[in-house]
Design an enzyme around this catalytic site. Structure first.
Site, PDB file in Angstrom:
ATOM      1  N   HIS A  39     -69.763 -32.868  -5.983  1.00 25.24           N
ATOM      2  CA  HIS A  39     -68.688 -32.956  -4.998  1.00 25.24           C
ATOM      3  C   HIS A  39     -67.910 -31.646  -4.930  1.00 25.24           C
ATOM      4  O   HIS A  39     -67.305 -31.245  -5.915  1.00 25.24           O
ATOM      5  CB  HIS A  39     -67.773 -34.114  -5.378  1.00 25.24           C
ATOM      6  CG  HIS A  39     -66.667 -34.370  -4.418  1.00 25.24           C
ATOM      7  ND1 HIS A  39     -66.845 -34.347  -3.054  1.00 25.24           N
ATOM      8  CD2 HIS A  39     -65.348 -34.651  -4.622  1.00 25.24           C
ATOM      9  CE1 HIS A  39     -65.694 -34.615  -2.458  1.00 25.24           C
ATOM     10  NE2 HIS A  39     -64.779 -34.790  -3.394  1.00 25.24           N
ATOM     11  N   SER A  89     -61.916 -32.014  -0.602  1.00 18.84           N
ATOM     12  CA  SER A  89     -62.111 -33.436  -0.381  1.00 18.84           C
ATOM     13  C   SER A  89     -61.018 -34.028   0.515  1.00 18.84           C
ATOM     14  O   SER A  89     -60.867 -33.597   1.651  1.00 18.84           O
ATOM     15  CB  SER A  89     -62.186 -34.125  -1.746  1.00 18.84           C
ATOM     16  OG  SER A  89     -62.749 -35.384  -1.624  1.00 18.84           O
ATOM     17  N   ASP A 108     -73.528 -33.726  -1.775  1.00 18.66           N
ATOM     18  CA  ASP A 108     -72.204 -34.294  -2.068  1.00 18.66           C
ATOM     19  C   ASP A 108     -72.212 -35.810  -1.892  1.00 18.66           C
ATOM     20  O   ASP A 108     -72.571 -36.312  -0.830  1.00 18.66           O
ATOM     21  CB  ASP A 108     -71.169 -33.665  -1.129  1.00 18.66           C
ATOM     22  CG  ASP A 108     -69.733 -33.910  -1.563  1.00 18.66           C
ATOM     23  OD1 ASP A 108     -69.418 -35.036  -1.978  1.00 18.66           O
ATOM     24  OD2 ASP A 108     -68.927 -32.975  -1.480  1.00 18.66           O
TER      25      ASP A 108
END
Length: 508
Positions: free
Chosen positions: A476, A226, A448
């Site tokens: 995610h 991320s 996601d």
């Protein structure tokens, strides 16, 4: 949710498959001068405080490395302490080096992540093939958790911020939320002053190179999730010659400006919510709101606007808290069941499920205190952002995005307000080629919510040496969710074998 900086924190919340949990204890450490080798000391107390025990067959050591507060003024003598943990398998053989981790956020603890991933594949951790060949290095970036943490938002203001109306319709309501954001930003400015720009992503990326030296690696092997992809991509542009292997999972697109990045997240969460509703309707036995899942969520938000329930700890269950719980649930597919049950229970007067989801995301403890996740998130995002919109622009985008993304558009527009009022200087990260870098693996998940799949190819293309690996799943980030993804990433980390171009791994 108004303290989230330019984007919602992009990692899975505490209690999910890839948590960024509250900081545990700080093990014994030794400070060093910048550039010196890390001095390791055992710190078994950290996993004990986080999860009750360490993983069988693993050792845990901690160290602190000093870095300049401002790398452009490295001779000034002012430093921050960067806390690291080394997890080493007792069955390690043919050691390659260190695998450095970042869980995202910004604001997530790499030390906590190293602990969670040390428990092996049966519990969602790293494959044995990886822990047998690498020391796993978790670090808390500057300003985060154990590393000279930023703390400038009171618990009362955190509560007010998360509980605030996510889509204030009247100008008076909007002005009230804006005033809260301004007060929070000014408070951080009063406490940290000129230091605020030092919490930027570029400064943190330069820290990583000091950590690489401190652990004794000639080249960096890195796994970033991320926001960790942005940190890794920034490192790749600054130090391309120092890279052995980079895995960037759940890509942020550095070429997007502040507003574009927020709209991309609104689009991603709206799409993920649509995937949830499709699943819900097809799985009525697991989803008590299956008759009309979207309507049930919208109804819950609308009722809370008019007459919020009282929660057992004294908080009002406002639309803001429900929205935080909704966001929290979409980070993992397993969260969908929790969301459906929470919304159903809320309609029956039981708010525990939705408030538990919200508190996991916000890292609010049972006593009403918070970790410094959102303080750091705000400091990093705003230091990175040169082009924050005015309050008037936010107000216009709120209306525009509400039409395009009915549930998530307006709140994501409101989420830009903190940096509107941020008093610190800005230090934006670079967005260009990583000239001279080896192949970099960029992993994307088609469902996601926080880092939408489209970002994957954009980041790979920007870097120039990026190669896309796709997981056709939900939630995610992807690694190490399935055998297909794990095999492809492990082969790259261990043997530097780039997966075949266009490889797509099935959801299950």
């Amino acid at each position: 949710m108004t303290t989230s900086g330019c984007t919602l924190p992009a990692f899975a919340p505490e209690g999910s498959d890839d948590p960024a949990a509250p900081a545990g204890g700080r093990g014994p450490t030794s400070a060093s001068t910048p550039g010196a080798a890390a001095q390791w000391s055992p710190c078994e107390d950290v996993p004990e405080k986080l999860v009750g025990r360490g993983a069988a067959g693993m050792s845990y050591d901690c160290a602190t490395v000093k870095v300049p507060q401002d790398w452009a003024k490295a001779d000034s003598g002012a430093t921050y302490d960067i806390a690291m943990m080394r997890v080493r398998s007792k069955s390690q053989k043919q050691r390659i080096g260190s695998l450095m981790l970042n869980p995202g956020g910004p604001g997530g603890s790499g030390i906590d992540l190293a602990v969670y991933l040390s428990f092996g594949p049966q519990l969602g951790g790293l494959p044995t093939e990886v822990t047998d060949r690498f020391d796993v290095i978790g670090f808390d970036p500057r300003g985060v958790s154990r590393s000279s943490p930023v703390k400038c938002i009171s618990d009362a203001d955190q509560d007010a911020s998360f509980g605030a109306d996510p889509d204030p319709v009247s100008q008076a309501e909007f002005d009230q939320v804006a005033a809260l954001n301004k007060r929070i930003a000014e408070g951080c400015g009063q406490k940290y002053g000129d230091q605020l720009a030092n919490f930027s992503t570029e400064q943190a990326a330069r820290d990583i190179d000091a950590l690489r030296t401190a652990v004794g690696d000639s080249k960096l092997t890195y796994l970033g999730f991320s926001y960790g992809t942005l940190l890794g991509a920034t490192y790749a542009q600054l130090f391309p010659q120092n890279i052995r292997a980079l895995v960037l999972d759940g890509a942020i697109d550095p070429t997007e400006d502040y507003i574009q990045g927020s709209e991309t997240q609104a689009k991603g969460f709206e799409r993920a919510f649509g995937n949830f509703t499709t699943w819900c309707k097809a799985n009525a036995a697991k989803c008590p709101i299956s008759a009309d899942p979207r309507g049930a969520v919208i109804d819950a938000l609308a009722k809370a606007e008019k007459s919020p329930q009282k929660y057992r700890d004294g908080r009002e269950v406002t639309a803001g808290w429900i929205f935080v719980g909704l966001i929290s649930s979409l980070y993992t597919e397993t969260g969908w069941t929790s969301l459906a049950e929470a919304i159903s229970d809320l309609a029956d007067g039981d708010a525990k499920g939705i408030m538990d989801l919200a508190d996991q995301y916000s890292e609010r403890k049972a006593n009403g205190s918070y970790t410094n996740l959102f303080d750091a998130n705000l400091a990093v995002n705003c230091a990175d952002t040169e082009d924050a919109p005015t309050a008037e622009q936010v107000r216009a985008l709120q209306s525009e995005w509400r039409k395009k993304y009915p549930i998530f558009g307006a709140p994501l527009a409101m989420g830009m307000l903190p940096c509107t009022y941020w008093p610190g200087k800005r230090d934006p990260y670079p967005a260009g080629k990583a000239n001279g870098a080896p192949p970099i693996l960029v992993v994307g998940t088609t469902g996601d919510p926080a880092t939408p799949y489209e970002n994957t190819a954009h980041l790979a293309g920007m870097l120039g040496t990026g190669h896309v690996l796709t997981w056709e799943g939900e939630g995610h980030t992807a690694y190490p969710s399935t055998a297909c993804i794990a095999k492809a990433v492990d082969g790259y980390l261990i043997d530097l074998t780039v997966p075949k171009e266009g490889l797509r791994c099935p959801a299950k």
